[in-house]
Write a protein that holds these residues in place. Sequence first.
Motif, short mmCIF file in Angstrom:
data_model
loop_
_atom_site.label_atom_id
_atom_site.label_comp_id
_atom_site.label_asym_id
_atom_site.label_seq_id
_atom_site.Cartn_x
_atom_site.Cartn_y
_atom_site.Cartn_z
N PRO A 131 0.83 -1.21 0.00
CA PRO A 131 0.00 0.00 0.00
C PRO A 131 0.86 1.26 0.00
O PRO A 131 1.87 1.34 0.71
N LEU A 132 0.45 2.23 -0.79
CA LEU A 132 1.13 3.54 -0.85
C LEU A 132 0.15 4.58 -0.32
O LEU A 132 -0.73 5.05 -1.04
N VAL A 133 0.31 4.91 0.94
CA VAL A 133 -0.65 5.78 1.62
C VAL A 133 -0.19 7.23 1.50
O VAL A 133 0.99 7.54 1.72
N VAL A 134 -1.13 8.10 1.14
CA VAL A 134 -0.86 9.52 1.02
C VAL A 134 -2.06 10.27 1.56
O VAL A 134 -3.21 9.81 1.45
N ASN A 135 -1.82 11.41 2.17
CA ASN A 135 -2.92 12.26 2.66
C ASN A 135 -3.45 13.10 1.51
O ASN A 135 -2.69 13.88 0.91
N GLY A 136 -4.73 12.96 1.22
CA GLY A 136 -5.28 13.70 0.10
C GLY A 136 -6.79 13.65 0.07
O GLY A 136 -7.45 13.24 1.03
N VAL A 137 -7.35 14.07 -1.07
CA VAL A 137 -8.81 14.10 -1.29
C VAL A 137 -9.10 13.13 -2.42
O VAL A 137 -8.55 13.27 -3.53
N ASP A 138 -9.98 12.17 -2.18
CA ASP A 138 -10.19 11.10 -3.14
C ASP A 138 -10.75 11.58 -4.47
O ASP A 138 -10.30 11.17 -5.55
N TRP A 139 -11.74 12.50 -4.43
CA TRP A 139 -12.36 12.93 -5.68
C TRP A 139 -11.37 13.73 -6.54
O TRP A 139 -11.45 13.71 -7.78
N GLN A 140 -10.41 14.42 -5.91
CA GLN A 140 -9.44 15.17 -6.69
C GLN A 140 -8.46 14.23 -7.42
O GLN A 140 -8.12 14.46 -8.58
N PHE A 141 -8.03 13.17 -6.73
CA PHE A 141 -7.17 12.19 -7.41
C PHE A 141 -7.92 11.52 -8.56
O PHE A 141 -7.36 11.30 -9.64
#
Length: 457
Positions: free
Chosen positions: A346-356
């Motif tokens: 797993p490559l975990v990053v802090n972000g917003v799912d809809w933007q990715f």
Amino acid sequence: MTLTDSLYRRLLTWLLVPLLALGGLMLLLAWSEARRTADRAFDRLLEAATLSIAEQVQWQDEQLWLDLPPAALEMLATDAQERVFYSLVDQAGRVVTGNAELPGDPRDDSASGDTRLYRDIEWRGMELRQGVRRSRLEDWRLRERFEVRVAHTREGREALMKELLRGNLAYILAMAAVAITVLLLAIRAALTPLTRLRRAIRARDPRTLEPLTLPLPRELAELRETLNDLLARMRRVRANQERFIGDASHQLRTPLAGLSARAELALRQEDPARWREALLAMQTTSAKTARLAMQLLSLTRLDNPEYQPELVPLDLNAIAREAVREHWSQCQRSGVDLGLEASSSPLVVNGVDWQFAEALSNLIDNAQRYGARCITVRTRATPLTLEVEDDGPGIPAELRLRMLRPFHRGDEALEGSGLGLAIVDGIARSHHATLNLEAGQDGRGLRVRLVFPEAAQ
């Protein structure tokens, strides 16, 4: 200036507090000086009284004898009606004469050569100021030693001290009144440029973003220049917004005009086949228009500085798989090979799912639209990367930065709005990621990479 936390009140407080402290110190010094002055004046009277008495001491009938002159004690009796006490003591410590048995000089004869002593004592419940003089008879046959002790109450001293203090207090209060008046006028005059700046800002037209030219002192001139810098940035933002609105209007006007023309043409036909053909064209145009509207909405949200969604931990592998799953069917119908290369962990990053999801959707759609036959969505662990690579015509190196501008397309003949890469760039910046546009494998196509910093993990 009537606000609770006003600059005027702060300046007044910070300047008045030291001024009042200084005034209190001056009052304390004035009281101390008045007391010392009164003591010095009356101590001289005590010295004169003891000297006058010592000069009248004689030897008679084998003992000390004193003919006390009235003036010796009268000089200590002022209008305050002090009580005066005296005593003559021989060298054996016996009181020869006097109206009170006063304490003597506690100092050792050999320890001090000073024959006079002035001190404050408490005697029989009274606060007294005492003067003691050591002396001896000035007879060549006999040099008998003796002490003259004189004391009086402090009424006269206190009266003189209060009179001196009242005089000093009048000067101090007058100086304080002048200082406070000057201070108030100085603060008001110092804040006048700030008032002029506030009035100039209030009087401006809200639609005007021209720089301020009001002459101000150096400290406020820095504030004026800061405001002018802000106005300059706002002018640039407004210019960009006007350009964006103009471009968006132009982009929306074309499909809407096409819809209107198709509808008008269909209304003139009576053949149902022509109606079906027109409806299919209108459906395609409306879908493109809806896509354009969604892209415009996404770009507007990304450019809004007040829009700060909460960042949550996300797995880039899961995001990449979901994007491939959503676009698989469309790519298969278009003959495009859409693939995935995901990391095993797993490559975990802090972000917003809809933007990715929006970023990957735009990159896949752009690659498909510009002629790619093979598209690969890839994730990497070191450095943490999300990328899309295609085998299309690519973008020349000198045009890559220009392609990040909204509504800019590499080939104006192809369909598209020119918003895809601009949206991806905005999403990268909102996640503090670096967006890189590179040539694909073997120098063919385009590779778009989002490289995330370690802080994003």
